[in-house]
Design a protein around this motif. Structure first.
Motif, PDB file in Angstrom:
ATOM      1  N   VAL A  45       4.485   4.115  -7.876  1.00  0.00           N
ATOM      2  CA  VAL A  45       4.011   2.749  -7.613  1.00  0.00           C
ATOM      3  C   VAL A  45       3.985   2.471  -6.114  1.00  0.00           C
ATOM      4  CG1 VAL A  45       4.546   0.294  -7.912  1.00  0.00           C
ATOM      5  CG2 VAL A  45       4.678   1.852  -9.875  1.00  0.00           C
ATOM      6  N   VAL A  46       4.999   2.918  -5.388  1.00  0.00           N
ATOM      7  CA  VAL A  46       5.016   2.745  -3.929  1.00  0.00           C
ATOM      8  C   VAL A  46       3.788   3.402  -3.308  1.00  0.00           C
ATOM      9  CG1 VAL A  46       6.209   3.441  -1.791  1.00  0.00           C
ATOM     10  CG2 VAL A  46       7.506   2.434  -3.685  1.00  0.00           C
ATOM     11  N   ASP A  47       3.499   4.648  -3.692  1.00  0.00           N
ATOM     12  CA  ASP A  47       2.328   5.330  -3.129  1.00  0.00           C
ATOM     13  C   ASP A  47       1.032   4.615  -3.501  1.00  0.00           C
ATOM     14  OD1 ASP A  47       3.261   7.276  -1.456  1.00  0.00           O
ATOM     15  OD2 ASP A  47       3.155   8.894  -2.914  1.00  0.00           O
ATOM     16  N   ALA A  48       0.959   4.080  -4.709  1.00  0.00           N
ATOM     17  CA  ALA A  48      -0.249   3.350  -5.119  1.00  0.00           C
ATOM     18  C   ALA A  48      -0.422   2.084  -4.264  1.00  0.00           C
ATOM     19  CB  ALA A  48      -0.178   2.994  -6.601  1.00  0.00           C
ATOM     20  N   LEU A  49       0.654   1.353  -4.055  1.00  0.00           N
ATOM     21  CA  LEU A  49       0.571   0.136  -3.224  1.00  0.00           C
ATOM     22  C   LEU A  49       0.207   0.462  -1.783  1.00  0.00           C
ATOM     23  CD1 LEU A  49       3.678  -1.735  -4.626  1.00  0.00           C
ATOM     24  CD2 LEU A  49       1.284  -2.469  -4.850  1.00  0.00           C
ATOM     25  N   LEU A  50       0.854   1.472  -1.226  1.00  0.00           N
ATOM     26  CA  LEU A  50       0.542   1.865   0.148  1.00  0.00           C
ATOM     27  C   LEU A  50      -0.900   2.339   0.259  1.00  0.00           C
ATOM     28  CD1 LEU A  50       3.843   3.765   1.066  1.00  0.00           C
ATOM     29  CD2 LEU A  50       3.149   1.474   1.834  1.00  0.00           C
ATOM     30  N   GLY A  51      -1.360   3.076  -0.739  1.00  0.00           N
ATOM     31  CA  GLY A  51      -2.739   3.549  -0.742  1.00  0.00           C
ATOM     32  C   GLY A  51      -3.746   2.421  -0.806  1.00  0.00           C
ATOM     33  N   ALA A  52      -3.418   1.381  -1.552  1.00  0.00           N
ATOM     34  CA  ALA A  52      -4.349   0.256  -1.688  1.00  0.00           C
ATOM     35  C   ALA A  52      -4.617  -0.427  -0.355  1.00  0.00           C
ATOM     36  CB  ALA A  52      -3.810  -0.757  -2.701  1.00  0.00           C
ATOM     37  N   ILE A  84       4.751  -4.442   3.102  1.00  0.00           N
ATOM     38  CA  ILE A  84       3.602  -3.873   3.810  1.00  0.00           C
ATOM     39  C   ILE A  84       2.302  -4.436   3.247  1.00  0.00           C
ATOM     40  CG2 ILE A  84       2.306  -1.711   4.150  1.00  0.00           C
ATOM     41  CD1 ILE A  84       5.127  -0.328   4.394  1.00  0.00           C
ATOM     42  N   VAL A  85       2.214  -4.565   1.923  1.00  0.00           N
ATOM     43  CA  VAL A  85       1.024  -5.160   1.309  1.00  0.00           C
ATOM     44  C   VAL A  85       0.855  -6.600   1.795  1.00  0.00           C
ATOM     45  CG1 VAL A  85       0.033  -5.969  -0.883  1.00  0.00           C
ATOM     46  CG2 VAL A  85       0.998  -3.660  -0.713  1.00  0.00           C
ATOM     47  N   THR A  86       1.929  -7.350   1.820  1.00  0.00           N
ATOM     48  CA  THR A  86       1.878  -8.750   2.273  1.00  0.00           C
ATOM     49  C   THR A  86       1.468  -8.835   3.744  1.00  0.00           C
ATOM     50  OG1 THR A  86       3.561  -9.370   0.662  1.00  0.00           O
ATOM     51  CG2 THR A  86       3.222 -10.876   2.497  1.00  0.00           C
ATOM     52  N   GLU A  87       2.032  -7.971   4.577  1.00  0.00           N
ATOM     53  CA  GLU A  87       1.692  -7.946   6.004  1.00  0.00           C
ATOM     54  C   GLU A  87       0.226  -7.604   6.229  1.00  0.00           C
ATOM     55  OE1 GLU A  87       4.559  -5.129   7.477  1.00  0.00           O
ATOM     56  OE2 GLU A  87       6.230  -6.537   7.188  1.00  0.00           O
ATOM     57  N   ILE A  92      -0.464  -8.521  -4.629  1.00  0.00           N
ATOM     58  CA  ILE A  92      -0.419  -7.541  -5.709  1.00  0.00           C
ATOM     59  C   ILE A  92      -0.943  -8.192  -6.984  1.00  0.00           C
ATOM     60  CG2 ILE A  92       1.063  -6.057  -7.101  1.00  0.00           C
ATOM     61  CD1 ILE A  92       2.954  -6.015  -4.579  1.00  0.00           C
ATOM     62  N   SER A  93      -2.026  -7.654  -7.492  1.00  0.00           N
ATOM     63  CA  SER A  93      -2.618  -8.176  -8.721  1.00  0.00           C
ATOM     64  C   SER A  93      -2.059  -7.484  -9.952  1.00  0.00           C
ATOM     65  CB  SER A  93      -4.139  -7.998  -8.694  1.00  0.00           C
ATOM     66  OG  SER A  93      -4.687  -8.736  -7.626  1.00  0.00           O
ATOM     67  N   ASN A  94      -1.872  -6.153  -9.861  1.00  0.00           N
ATOM     68  CA  ASN A  94      -1.474  -5.390 -11.035  1.00  0.00           C
ATOM     69  C   ASN A  94      -0.982  -4.016 -10.612  1.00  0.00           C
ATOM     70  OD1 ASN A  94      -1.614  -5.020 -14.052  1.00  0.00           O
ATOM     71  ND2 ASN A  94      -2.905  -3.318 -13.418  1.00  0.00           N
ATOM     72  N   VAL A  95       0.009  -3.510 -11.321  1.00  0.00           N
ATOM     73  CA  VAL A  95       0.379  -2.100 -11.198  1.00  0.00           C
ATOM     74  C   VAL A  95       0.481  -1.520 -12.602  1.00  0.00           C
ATOM     75  CG1 VAL A  95       1.549  -2.295  -8.974  1.00  0.00           C
ATOM     76  CG2 VAL A  95       2.873  -2.516 -11.054  1.00  0.00           C
ATOM     77  N   ASP A  96       0.078  -0.281 -12.740  1.00  0.00           N
ATOM     78  CA  ASP A  96       0.099   0.411 -14.022  1.00  0.00           C
ATOM     79  C   ASP A  96       0.612   1.810 -13.772  1.00  0.00           C
ATOM     80  OD1 ASP A  96      -0.336   1.170 -16.671  1.00  0.00           O
ATOM     81  OD2 ASP A  96      -2.460   1.599 -16.328  1.00  0.00           O
ATOM     82  N   CYS A  97       1.624   2.228 -14.527  1.00  0.00           N
ATOM     83  CA  CYS A  97       2.240   3.540 -14.317  1.00  0.00           C
ATOM     84  C   CYS A  97       2.378   4.265 -15.647  1.00  0.00           C
ATOM     85  CB  CYS A  97       3.617   3.363 -13.668  1.00  0.00           C
ATOM     86  SG  CYS A  97       4.451   4.927 -13.320  1.00  0.00           S
ATOM     87  N   ALA A 149       4.823  11.107 -12.720  1.00  0.00           N
ATOM     88  CA  ALA A 149       4.342   9.741 -12.946  1.00  0.00           C
ATOM     89  C   ALA A 149       3.080   9.526 -12.125  1.00  0.00           C
ATOM     90  CB  ALA A 149       5.396   8.708 -12.566  1.00  0.00           C
ATOM     91  N   LEU A 150       2.134   8.841 -12.736  1.00  0.00           N
ATOM     92  CA  LEU A 150       0.896   8.428 -12.077  1.00  0.00           C
ATOM     93  C   LEU A 150       0.877   6.906 -12.076  1.00  0.00           C
ATOM     94  CD1 LEU A 150      -1.579  10.735 -13.983  1.00  0.00           C
ATOM     95  CD2 LEU A 150      -1.049  10.893 -11.554  1.00  0.00           C
ATOM     96  N   ALA A 151       0.441   6.315 -10.975  1.00  0.00           N
ATOM     97  CA  ALA A 151       0.370   4.854 -10.909  1.00  0.00           C
ATOM     98  C   ALA A 151      -0.901   4.432 -10.203  1.00  0.00           C
ATOM     99  CB  ALA A 151       1.580   4.281 -10.172  1.00  0.00           C
ATOM    100  N   VAL A 152      -1.385   3.284 -10.596  1.00  0.00           N
ATOM    101  CA  VAL A 152      -2.513   2.652  -9.928  1.00  0.00           C
ATOM    102  C   VAL A 152      -2.076   1.227  -9.593  1.00  0.00           C
ATOM    103  CG1 VAL A 152      -3.641   1.924 -12.065  1.00  0.00           C
ATOM    104  CG2 VAL A 152      -5.003   2.239  -9.999  1.00  0.00           C
ATOM    105  N   ALA A 153      -2.488   0.764  -8.425  1.00  0.00           N
ATOM    106  CA  ALA A 153      -2.184  -0.610  -8.019  1.00  0.00           C
ATOM    107  C   ALA A 153      -3.465  -1.286  -7.596  1.00  0.00           C
ATOM    108  CB  ALA A 153      -1.193  -0.607  -6.843  1.00  0.00           C
ATOM    109  N   THR A 154      -3.602  -2.522  -8.010  1.00  0.00           N
ATOM    110  CA  THR A 154      -4.736  -3.339  -7.594  1.00  0.00           C
ATOM    111  C   THR A 154      -4.200  -4.438  -6.693  1.00  0.00           C
ATOM    112  OG1 THR A 154      -5.824  -2.898  -9.701  1.00  0.00           O
ATOM    113  CG2 THR A 154      -6.680  -4.726  -8.382  1.00  0.00           C
ATOM    114  N   VAL A 155      -4.791  -4.551  -5.520  1.00  0.00           N
ATOM    115  CA  VAL A 155      -4.384  -5.532  -4.521  1.00  0.00           C
ATOM    116  C   VAL A 155      -5.572  -6.382  -4.144  1.00  0.00           C
ATOM    117  CG1 VAL A 155      -3.509  -5.827  -2.162  1.00  0.00           C
ATOM    118  CG2 VAL A 155      -2.529  -4.041  -3.624  1.00  0.00           C
ATOM    119  N   THR A 156      -5.405  -7.679  -4.214  1.00  0.00           N
ATOM    120  CA  THR A 156      -6.451  -8.607  -3.792  1.00  0.00           C
ATOM    121  C   THR A 156      -6.159  -9.017  -2.359  1.00  0.00           C
ATOM    122  OG1 THR A 156      -6.653  -9.415  -6.053  1.00  0.00           O
ATOM    123  CG2 THR A 156      -7.590 -10.800  -4.307  1.00  0.00           C
TER     124      THR A 156
END
Length: 160
Positions: A45-52, A84-87, A92-97, A149-156
């Motif tokens: 999840v961390v990598d997904a958020l950072l990637g977004a 980091i996402v907030t900055e 964060i809209s959604n995370v799925d793992c 584990a695989l995760a995807v994060a959606t960030v608006t």
């Protein structure tokens, strides 16, 4: 603008009696090998958020060569990823793992994992999905050699 990030984490098993997933200690015939607590759910999840938000990966922010992160609770990494996402002016809209392992069965722990991740991310639990699958005894996870584990994060992205 909506951005999506993808995360992947893999750890091998070692002798032990518990694993940590989504901040939950789960009894197991093995433990996860890792520099920190080896929590593949949170790491993915961390990598997904950072990637977004194009902010690198977990290793860039929390290198295993740094003794500060030895045996660290991965929720610290998740909190920093949220910051980091907030900055970056993201929400964060959604995370799925999806956790990939043959055993133990983690279904009884998923609700608590979702709550833990949502709490750290400061989002409603309904924005966090965690599920598990096996590989029907195929590959290293199927042979019980490790966990993935695989995760995807959606960030608006929001404008200031």
């Amino acid at each position: 603008m909506i951005k999506t990030g993808l995360g992947l984490d893999v750890h091998g098993f070692v002798a032990g009696s518990r694993i940590t997933l989504g901040g939950v200690n789960i009894p197991c015939k093995k433990s996860i090998s890792g520099h920190s607590d080896g929590d593949v759910v949170i790491h993915a999840v961390v990598d997904a958020l950072l990637g977004a938000v194009a902010a690198g990966d977990i290793g860039a922010h929390f290198p295993s060569s740094d003794p500060r992160w030895k045996d660290a609770d991965s929720r610290v990494f998740l909190q920093r990823a949220r910051e980091i996402v907030t900055e970056a002016d993201g929400r964060i809209s959604n995370v799925d793992c999806t956790v990939i392992l043959q055993e133990p069965a983690i279904a009884p722990y998923i609700t608590e994992m979702r709550r833990n991740v949502a709490e750290v991310l400061e989002v409603e639990t309904g924005r966090v999905s965690i599920k598990a699958t096996t590989t029907d005894h195929l590959g290293f996870t199927g042979r019980g050699e490790g966990i993935a584990a695989l995760a995807v994060a959606t960030v608006t992205m929001v404008k200031k």
